[in-house]
Scaffold this motif. Sequence first.
Motif, mmCIF file in Angstrom:
data_model
loop_
_atom_site.group_PDB
_atom_site.id
_atom_site.type_symbol
_atom_site.label_atom_id
_atom_site.label_comp_id
_atom_site.label_asym_id
_atom_site.label_seq_id
_atom_site.Cartn_x
_atom_site.Cartn_y
_atom_site.Cartn_z
ATOM 1 N N ASN A 409 -13.447 -12.082 5.764
ATOM 2 C CA ASN A 409 -14.000 -11.044 4.892
ATOM 3 C C ASN A 409 -13.054 -9.865 4.740
ATOM 4 N N ILE A 410 -12.594 -9.329 5.861
ATOM 5 C CA ILE A 410 -11.790 -8.117 5.805
ATOM 6 C C ILE A 410 -10.436 -8.395 5.148
ATOM 7 N N GLY A 411 -9.901 -9.608 5.355
ATOM 8 C CA GLY A 411 -8.636 -9.955 4.721
ATOM 9 C C GLY A 411 -8.768 -10.045 3.215
ATOM 10 N N THR A 412 -9.867 -10.621 2.751
ATOM 11 C CA THR A 412 -10.098 -10.732 1.313
ATOM 12 C C THR A 412 -10.308 -9.369 0.679
ATOM 13 N N LEU A 413 -11.109 -8.528 1.310
ATOM 14 C CA LEU A 413 -11.354 -7.191 0.781
ATOM 15 C C LEU A 413 -10.058 -6.385 0.713
ATOM 16 N N PHE A 414 -9.202 -6.555 1.705
ATOM 17 C CA PHE A 414 -7.915 -5.878 1.710
ATOM 18 C C PHE A 414 -7.082 -6.307 0.507
ATOM 19 N N ALA A 415 -7.088 -7.619 0.203
ATOM 20 C CA ALA A 415 -6.361 -8.121 -0.959
ATOM 21 C C ALA A 415 -6.930 -7.544 -2.250
ATOM 22 N N PHE A 416 -8.256 -7.409 -2.322
ATOM 23 C CA PHE A 416 -8.883 -6.854 -3.520
ATOM 24 C C PHE A 416 -8.458 -5.403 -3.742
ATOM 25 N N VAL A 417 -8.381 -4.635 -2.655
ATOM 26 C CA VAL A 417 -7.944 -3.239 -2.767
ATOM 27 C C VAL A 417 -6.541 -3.174 -3.367
ATOM 28 N N ILE A 418 -5.639 -4.034 -2.898
ATOM 29 C CA ILE A 418 -4.263 -4.051 -3.389
ATOM 30 C C ILE A 418 -4.222 -4.383 -4.876
ATOM 31 N N VAL A 419 -4.986 -5.380 -5.306
ATOM 32 C CA VAL A 419 -4.962 -5.794 -6.707
ATOM 33 C C VAL A 419 -5.507 -4.693 -7.619
ATOM 34 N N CYS A 420 -6.605 -4.060 -7.208
ATOM 35 C CA CYS A 420 -7.165 -2.974 -8.017
ATOM 36 C C CYS A 420 -6.182 -1.816 -8.137
ATOM 37 N N ALA A 421 -5.529 -1.476 -7.030
ATOM 38 C CA ALA A 421 -4.537 -0.403 -7.070
ATOM 39 C C ALA A 421 -3.342 -0.802 -7.912
ATOM 40 N N ALA A 422 -2.962 -2.086 -7.877
ATOM 41 C CA ALA A 422 -1.806 -2.555 -8.634
ATOM 42 C C ALA A 422 -2.021 -2.427 -10.143
ATOM 43 N N VAL A 423 -3.254 -2.627 -10.612
ATOM 44 C CA VAL A 423 -3.538 -2.460 -12.040
ATOM 45 C C VAL A 423 -3.287 -1.022 -12.473
ATOM 46 N N LEU A 424 -3.732 -0.069 -11.651
ATOM 47 C CA LEU A 424 -3.496 1.344 -11.964
ATOM 48 C C LEU A 424 -1.996 1.643 -12.033
ATOM 49 N N ILE A 425 -1.240 1.089 -11.094
ATOM 50 C CA ILE A 425 0.203 1.347 -11.049
ATOM 51 C C ILE A 425 0.899 0.729 -12.262
ATOM 52 N N MET A 426 0.547 -0.515 -12.600
ATOM 53 C CA MET A 426 1.204 -1.193 -13.717
ATOM 54 C C MET A 426 0.894 -0.531 -15.058
ATOM 55 N N ARG A 427 -0.296 0.040 -15.196
ATOM 56 C CA ARG A 427 -0.617 0.739 -16.441
ATOM 57 C C ARG A 427 0.286 1.966 -16.626
ATOM 58 N N LYS A 428 0.752 2.534 -15.490
ATOM 59 C CA LYS A 428 1.639 3.698 -15.563
ATOM 60 C C LYS A 428 3.099 3.288 -15.717
ATOM 61 N N THR A 429 3.523 2.280 -14.939
ATOM 62 C CA THR A 429 4.941 1.916 -14.908
ATOM 63 C C THR A 429 5.337 0.953 -16.019
ATOM 64 N N ASN A 430 4.418 0.100 -16.477
ATOM 65 C CA ASN A 430 4.711 -0.872 -17.534
ATOM 66 C C ASN A 430 3.629 -0.829 -18.598
ATOM 67 N N PRO A 431 3.481 0.308 -19.269
ATOM 68 C CA PRO A 431 2.374 0.436 -20.229
ATOM 69 C C PRO A 431 2.512 -0.460 -21.456
ATOM 70 N N ASP A 432 3.744 -0.862 -21.799
ATOM 71 C CA ASP A 432 3.972 -1.632 -23.029
ATOM 72 C C ASP A 432 4.047 -3.133 -22.804
ATOM 73 N N THR A 433 3.909 -3.578 -21.557
ATOM 74 C CA THR A 433 3.954 -5.016 -21.275
ATOM 75 C C THR A 433 2.756 -5.711 -21.921
ATOM 76 N N PRO A 434 3.002 -6.840 -22.625
ATOM 77 C CA PRO A 434 1.881 -7.553 -23.258
ATOM 78 C C PRO A 434 0.819 -7.947 -22.237
ATOM 79 N N ARG A 435 -0.432 -7.680 -22.575
ATOM 80 C CA ARG A 435 -1.569 -8.014 -21.720
ATOM 81 C C ARG A 435 -2.588 -8.798 -22.535
ATOM 82 N N PRO A 436 -2.513 -10.143 -22.505
ATOM 83 C CA PRO A 436 -3.492 -10.944 -23.260
ATOM 84 C C PRO A 436 -4.933 -10.612 -22.882
#
Length: 515
Positions: A409-436
């Motif tokens: 459980n805790i390992g999966t939740l940790f992975a989810f935190v990383i992915v959610c944070a990564a979306v925020l970062i990518m929207r800032k660093t790669n705003p023009d990258t195609p997103r289907p």
Amino acid sequence: MSQNQFFAKKNLQDLLDEMAGDHRLKRVLGPVALTSLGIGAVIGAGIFVSTGKAAHDIAGPALMVSYVVAGLTCIFAALCYAEFASMAPVAGSAYTYAYTTMGELFAWIIGWDLVLEYAVGAATVANGWSSYFQAVLAKFGIVLPDIISKNPLVYENGHFVTTGAWVNLPAVLIVAIVTAVLVKGIQESAKFNTAMVIVKVLAVLFVIGVGAFYIDSANWTPFAPYGWSGLSFFGQPILGEPQNGRPVGVLAGAAIIFFAYIGFDSVSTHAEEAKNPQRDVPIAIVTSLLICTVLYIAVVAVLTGMVRYNEIDIHAGVSDAFKKAGLPKAEFIIAGAGVAGITSVLLVMMLSAPRVFLAMARDGLVPSKFFADVHPRFQTPWKSTILIGLFVSVLAGLLPIDALLDLTNIGTLFAFVIVCAAVLIMRKTNPDTPRPFRCPFVPVVPVLGIAACLMLMFSLPAENWYRLIGWLAIGMCIYFGYGRKHSVLGQQLRGELARHGATPAGSLKDDGSQS
């Protein structure tokens, strides 16, 4: 320089270029197969076993709301997973996403964490499969001796205790069979999984459809006997009254039954094998999660409606409810469905871990000759699949998996935190990258996903944090002993140092890998 390597990011285009090489995986999965993989990973031991225990001890009929809370948490993460899966349809899941947004060190941590999640989760469900299989055998008068049907160790009151058994042989055998199926090929694995999914979904619909006629609404009163909260911090209750030293209530129930949702994220690890990943992977992730959430809530409603919450059998609540309703033959149907259901969960979890290793091997963090070796005929990562099979066999056959369950459980939740944070970062660093597929309502959805995952993580017992830290410490030893030296990105940085005496300020910025 070392700091640059730790936080240097992998260029998104490099991920896409890898797919054109000789070591890419075979694209054979459509939206139905991918959705079946998601459902196959999610519906299993949780719906047949943990539901009864959680309703009896933690939340009562309000466990329906607990499933909604856990489901919403997963939906937030699923939307973030779907955006990344459509941008970078390659093997690796959250590991790959972390490498493109947070750098090599975070990528290693999350990759090592994912291997733990899938391996320990697979060992857990292998033990569950053994129990259901032995229950089916018992219906035919076949009883296996304890010496080959139970684990040699159990975990009681913080100590390991021997049972006198040698090995949980059924658990070892099912892991061996699934490993052989996975080595043979992803297409065959997907077909097998789809068949298992059909069986267990029909069984779940049978439970809901037949059980609905035996519901007594009086059993839903009181609806939340343990309260609506149950929030804790490192095992210490914050909101709600604890019972027997542990938090109870709706939120506590959500943290406990979260195991029932583990697996939907595994769809993203198979993006490289999808026929049309930009379209099909997001559809499969969200669809499988919504279907499973609806089925879970319906099963809890039926179970707590048929039997009063404090009278539910905590070991086999669903089958026992039908026995009490005068339908003993249904017990056999449910046990058989449990065998099929848990088999598909085991298959998907063992399918996912080698693909995380494959992505890490391509980056040089683990030996590529072993972990990136794709079978020339079957086009599967066969060596790492066999290694994972051996590892899971040891865990399932010898160790007390109940002591490691919450670690999944805790390992999966940790992975989810990383992915959610990564979306925020990518929207800032790669705003023009195609997103289907674009995650809606950013930054609200990722922020809510991070908050909800952290809430459930902190509501788990403190020892789960200690186990996670211990596993990550082992991983860091491997990274500094091997991965850091053999990292492809690290070698590129050292080459820049050799040529220029320092990493050029703009050398990484231009290709999206600025550290």
